[in-house]
Scaffold this motif. Structure first.
Motif, PDB file in Angstrom:
ATOM      1  N   ALA A  31       0.829  -1.208   0.000  1.00  0.00           N
ATOM      2  CA  ALA A  31       0.000   0.000   0.000  1.00  0.00           C
ATOM      3  C   ALA A  31       0.864   1.261   0.000  1.00  0.00           C
ATOM      4  CB  ALA A  31      -0.927  -0.007   1.213  1.00  0.00           C
ATOM      5  N   ASN A  38       0.931   3.940  -3.060  1.00  0.00           N
ATOM      6  CA  ASN A  38       0.638   5.352  -2.833  1.00  0.00           C
ATOM      7  C   ASN A  38       1.741   6.234  -3.408  1.00  0.00           C
ATOM      8  OD1 ASN A  38      -0.914   7.552  -1.373  1.00  0.00           O
ATOM      9  ND2 ASN A  38       1.076   7.750  -0.381  1.00  0.00           N
ATOM     10  N   ASN A  39       2.994   5.812  -3.253  1.00  0.00           N
ATOM     11  CA  ASN A  39       4.100   6.563  -3.851  1.00  0.00           C
ATOM     12  C   ASN A  39       3.937   6.639  -5.364  1.00  0.00           C
ATOM     13  OD1 ASN A  39       5.324   6.980  -1.364  1.00  0.00           O
ATOM     14  ND2 ASN A  39       6.780   5.302  -1.608  1.00  0.00           N
ATOM     15  N   ALA A  42       1.254   6.342  -7.114  1.00  0.00           N
ATOM     16  CA  ALA A  42       0.092   7.140  -7.490  1.00  0.00           C
ATOM     17  C   ALA A  42       0.384   8.640  -7.430  1.00  0.00           C
ATOM     18  CB  ALA A  42      -1.083   6.807  -6.579  1.00  0.00           C
ATOM     19  N   ASN A  43       1.388   9.028  -6.626  1.00  0.00           N
ATOM     20  CA  ASN A  43       1.737  10.440  -6.482  1.00  0.00           C
ATOM     21  C   ASN A  43       3.009  10.813  -7.230  1.00  0.00           C
ATOM     22  OD1 ASN A  43      -0.133  11.856  -4.329  1.00  0.00           O
ATOM     23  ND2 ASN A  43       0.234   9.780  -3.578  1.00  0.00           N
ATOM     24  N   GLU A  93      -2.496  12.678   7.523  1.00  0.00           N
ATOM     25  CA  GLU A  93      -3.394  12.057   6.549  1.00  0.00           C
ATOM     26  C   GLU A  93      -3.758  13.014   5.422  1.00  0.00           C
ATOM     27  OE1 GLU A  93      -6.731  10.474   8.600  1.00  0.00           O
ATOM     28  OE2 GLU A  93      -5.569   8.933   9.667  1.00  0.00           O
TER      29      GLU A  93
END
Length: 246
Positions: free
Chosen positions: A20, A24-25, A27-28, A177
């Protein structure tokens, strides 16, 4: 048998947690000013009733990669990038001060200066509000904002405020967050006059898509190995049960 199963099960669970983080990395990878998260795993002693003979795997999120991303020239007056170390102070949705490297700025109908995520930019005395309407805006290296009111002569320049630029120890920062960084102790970092910005540029994400893809493949292989270990534990347990019957 149960030791093998316990370690393999906890390992597979933490592989999913690291997956995960890496996803996330990835995706950014195109998010301006984004700092990649780093993950590591270590063994932990399981405590409770009975002998402490069990250990389990735990993936930690020790920090983020604070290496600067590449600067992308835009030529836009409201785009800024930190030149070197430092952060731009913004106001989070909770009303508290936080820090970011994202410098794509704009202002709303009231003149409130904010970044691309809608966080107000902090000045020397709170959120910065521009005296609209304005014809031209300039942001100097030290964060000072100067504007020319609409209809004013070319030589008329008014200093509005100065963007709060800080440089806390990166080891004292943690990501929330909302994607913003704050000091772990909850304190507000003081303004640092040595932090400089470059106008007309944006800092890109420091995520390497190739490295993240390789890491994702490696994690998936680790997960498959953990599943095979669980199946081996099951087979060994079944064989042991058959021997007891004999």
């Amino acid at each position: 048998m149960d030791k093998l199963l316990y370690i393999a099960t906890s390992g597979a669970k933490q592989n999913m947690a690291e997956l995960a983080v890496r996803a996330n990395n990835l995706a950014n990878a195109n998010t301006d000013g984004f700092k990649a998260d780093m993950a590591q795993a270590r063994s932990m002693q399981a405590f409770g009733e009975g002998l402490p003979t069990r250990v389990f795997a735990m993936t930690e999120l020790p920090s983020s990669n604070f290496q600067a991303g590449a600067l992308r020239t835009t030529g836009r007056d409201l785009d800024i990038a930190i030149n070197g170390d430092g952060w731009v102070a913004v106001q989070g949705k909770d009303g508290q001060e936080a820090y970011t490297r994202s410098g794509s700025l704009s202002f709303d109908a009231t003149g409130l200066l904010q970044n691309d995520r809608g966080n107000p930019i902090m000045g020397e005395n709170g959120p910065i509000v521009l005296p609209i309407p304005i014809q031209k805006i300039e942001i100097s290296q030290d964060g000072t904002i100067s504007v020319r009111p609409q209809g004013a002569p070319a030589e008329v320049i008014e200093v509005v405020d100065r963007i709060k630029l800080v440089n806390p120890n990166n080891q004292d920062l943690t990501r929330g967050e909302d994607g913003l960084f704050r000091q772990i102790n909850g304190q507000i970092a003081p303004a640092d006059p040595d932090v400089k910005v470059e106008s007309g540029a944006i800092e890109s994400s420091n995520v390497s898509p190739v490295e993240e893809m390789v890491a994702l493949i490696d994690i998936q292989r680790q997960f498959e190995m953990q599943v095979k270990l669980m199946k081996t534990a099951e087979e060994n347990d079944r064989a042991s049960a058959q021997m007891v019957r004999i």
